[in-house]
Structure formats: structure tokens, C-alpha cells
Design an enzyme around this catalytic site. Structure first.
Site, PDB file in Angstrom:
ATOM      1  N   SER A 139       4.049  23.345  37.248  1.00 43.67           N
ATOM      2  CA  SER A 139       4.910  22.173  37.102  1.00 43.67           C
ATOM      3  C   SER A 139       5.239  21.654  38.500  1.00 43.67           C
ATOM      4  O   SER A 139       4.347  21.501  39.336  1.00 43.67           O
ATOM      5  CB  SER A 139       6.164  22.536  36.302  1.00 43.67           C
ATOM      6  N   TYR A 153       5.162  10.510  36.490  1.00 42.35           N
ATOM      7  CA  TYR A 153       4.617  11.830  36.850  1.00 42.35           C
ATOM      8  C   TYR A 153       5.586  12.930  36.430  1.00 42.35           C
ATOM      9  O   TYR A 153       5.182  13.922  35.802  1.00 42.35           O
ATOM     10  CB  TYR A 153       4.365  11.900  38.353  1.00 42.35           C
ATOM     11  N   LYS A 157       5.505  16.463  33.789  1.00 44.63           N
ATOM     12  CA  LYS A 157       5.907  17.822  34.134  1.00 44.63           C
ATOM     13  C   LYS A 157       7.084  18.287  33.264  1.00 44.63           C
ATOM     14  O   LYS A 157       7.213  19.479  32.973  1.00 44.63           O
ATOM     15  CB  LYS A 157       6.253  17.918  35.618  1.00 44.63           C
TER      16      LYS A 157
END
Length: 285
Positions: A139, A153, A157
Site C-alpha cells: 500500500s 491514487y 490504496k
């Protein structure tokens, strides 16, 4: 050729041609483990690592479920087992949420989330059969706290974090570990063009927020505080643990990010606690 019994562990690492993935492969091979290293272009792996008895280089586009299954079949055919899966393949997207196009968002999720799922689903049957294994999902500090300029983005994660929490609960009774690793800013090529897409659309209203992050990324790139070689050694320590954690933050910047978010959530929860609690049915009804 070495036999499978010569290797203490067999790793399967995606996104292994550069960055964090390549450092993990180096470290695992150096301690005598076997590694199935994957990348979209297998020739880049051969150039990076050379021919080694414990290395199997496999071409893999993680967005393809068929390629993921074929890569796992090749790994099991060569080594007979997979002890550690490192889902590392992924890339970044820099820009405000509104600036990102639907196509940019879709491609990011295809790799960072759906690709991770493709590989994980392909590997787990063999781990379940042996009642042994460790799934490690890479992550980011952005998987714990999102921020301007990296919102899309970070959302991928966040998905990786949620999936790993569930995997941890589902796999633990089967003798399989699941850990989400949260690196901070490490000195790799991640902020360079090979691993980071920058949205071409620029909205002037976001200049003080996402725009500032665009400029900061240029200054930070290749000057990050984290040492990727030390990260790789931390990964070796992680898989040696008999009781690995659900989450492993790496880097003092990630540790500070987690502390800051906890403090923010605590303050906000306290401020809005009365309204939050008011939505239950009255007791006794």
C-alpha cells in the site's frame, strides 16, 4: 539446477523489474530463497537479475486474469509451492480528483486493485491446500491518509487496505497470513515518468492544493528519505515473524502520518459525537 527443497521460501513478486519490487527480489535471492519475479516484459527481469538457479522470470500483465493464472501455474511447475506473495505492481496518478479523466482512473484501478485481485485469487488455492503462506500487499502512507493531488491514487490504496483487512480475517483460520505494507516516501523511481502518470488537465482553481503537490513531487523525486535497501531487509524480517502484523508502516513519515490522522479523527469524532449518536432509535423502541 537446484531442487525445490534447497529453498527455505519461494516468493512470487509482481512489479519486480524496478523500484521496491526489484529490491525485494535482490534481498530474497541473496538470502538463498527462490523468487518468481514478474513484470510486463520478462526481458527486463533477465537484464536486471541475470540467470540464477533460484530465479524464475515470468512475463505478467496483472490486469489479465488469464496471464495471472498462467504465471502461478509456471511458478508451481518450477518450485512446487508459493510461500510469499508480494503484490507490488502498481503506479501513481498525480492531479486533483476533478482533473483525472475517467480513462486515467479506470487504468489505475485495473492495475492497482483489480490486478492485485487477479494475482491473489490465482495464488490462494495453492496456499489453502498447504494451509501455509503469506500474502503481502504493498500500500502506501497514502493508503492510510489521502491528500490533495493524489486522491485517486490514494483511493486505490484505500481499497488495498480494505481488501487486506478482510483477507487477514478470512485466511488466519487457514494458517495463512495477510499483511498490508505502508511505505512512506522511499528513494526509488516512483515519482518519475515510468511509475507516475500526471494528469494533463490542469484546473487553475486547484493551484494552491493539488497544484502545489505537482510542484513538490518534482522536488522530492529521488530525494526521498526512505532507503529501499532497508525496506527490503524489513520485508525479510516480516516474513520471518511467527505473528506478522495486519499493517506494517515503513518510514518515519508514515509513522507520523498515522499519528496525525489518529489525532484528527479523535478531535473530529469528539466534536460531532452528539449528532453522531443521535441517529439511533431511542432505547426501548
Amino acid at each position: 539446477m537446484a531442487s525445490t527443497s534447497d529453498f527455505k521460501r519461494v516468493w512470487f513478486v509482481t512489479g519486480a523489474a524496478r523500484g521496491i519490487g526489484a529490491r525485494i527480489v535482490d534481498a530474497a535471492l541473496a538470502q538463498g530463497d527462490a523468487v518468481v519475479a514478474t513484470s510486463r516484459d520478462a526481458s527486463t527481469l533477465e537484464q536486471r537479475f541475470g540467470a540464477q538457479p533460484g530465479l524464475l522470470a515470468v512475463a505478467l500483465d496483472v490486469t489479465s486474469e488469464a496471464q495471472s493464472a498462467a504465471a502461478v501455474t509456471a511458478a508451481l511447475g518450477r518450485f512446487g509451492r508459493i510461500d510469499v506473495l508480494v503484490n507490488n505492481a502498481g503506479f501513481g496518478l498525480l492531479g486533483a480528483v476533478e482533473e483525472a479523466s475517467a480513462d486515467e482512473v479506470r487504468r489505475l484501478y485495473e492495475t492497482n486493485v483489480f490486478g492485485l485481485l487477479n494475482v491473489t485469487r490465482a495464488v490462494l488455492p495453492a496456499m489453502r491446500a498447504r494451509r501455509s503462506g503469506h500474502v503481502i500487499n504493498i500500500s502506501s502512507l497514502g493508503g492510510y491518509r489521502s491528500g490533495a493531488g493524489f486522491g485517486v491514487y490514494c483511493s486505490t490504496k484505500f481499497a488495498v487496505e480494505g481488501l487486506t483487512e478482510a483477507l487477514h480475517a478470512e485466511l488466519q483460520p487457514l494458517g495463512i497470513h495477510a499483511t498490508v505494507v505502508e511505505p512512506g516516501y522511499f528513494r526509488t523511481e516512483f515519482l518519475e515518468g515510468s511509475s507516475l502518470v500526471v494528469s494533463p488537465r490542469i484546473v487553475d482553481d486547484y493551484a494552491p492544493t493539488a497544484g502545489q503537490v505537482r510542484e513538490a513531487a518534482k522536488r522530492i523525486s529521488l530525494n526521498q528519505p526512505g532507503d529501499p535497501l532497508r525496506l527490503a531487509q524489513a520485508m525479510l524480517a516480516l516474513v520471518e515473524s511467527a505473528t506478522p502484523p495486519l499493517r506494517l508502516p515503513l518510514g518515519t513519515d508514515t509513522l507520523q502520518t498515522i499519528r496525525d490522522k489518529h489525532a484528527f479523527v479523535e478531535r473530529e469524532t469528539e466534536t460531532w459525537e452528539q449528532l453522531s449518536a443521535s441517529t439511533d432509535f431511542p432505547k426501548g423502541t
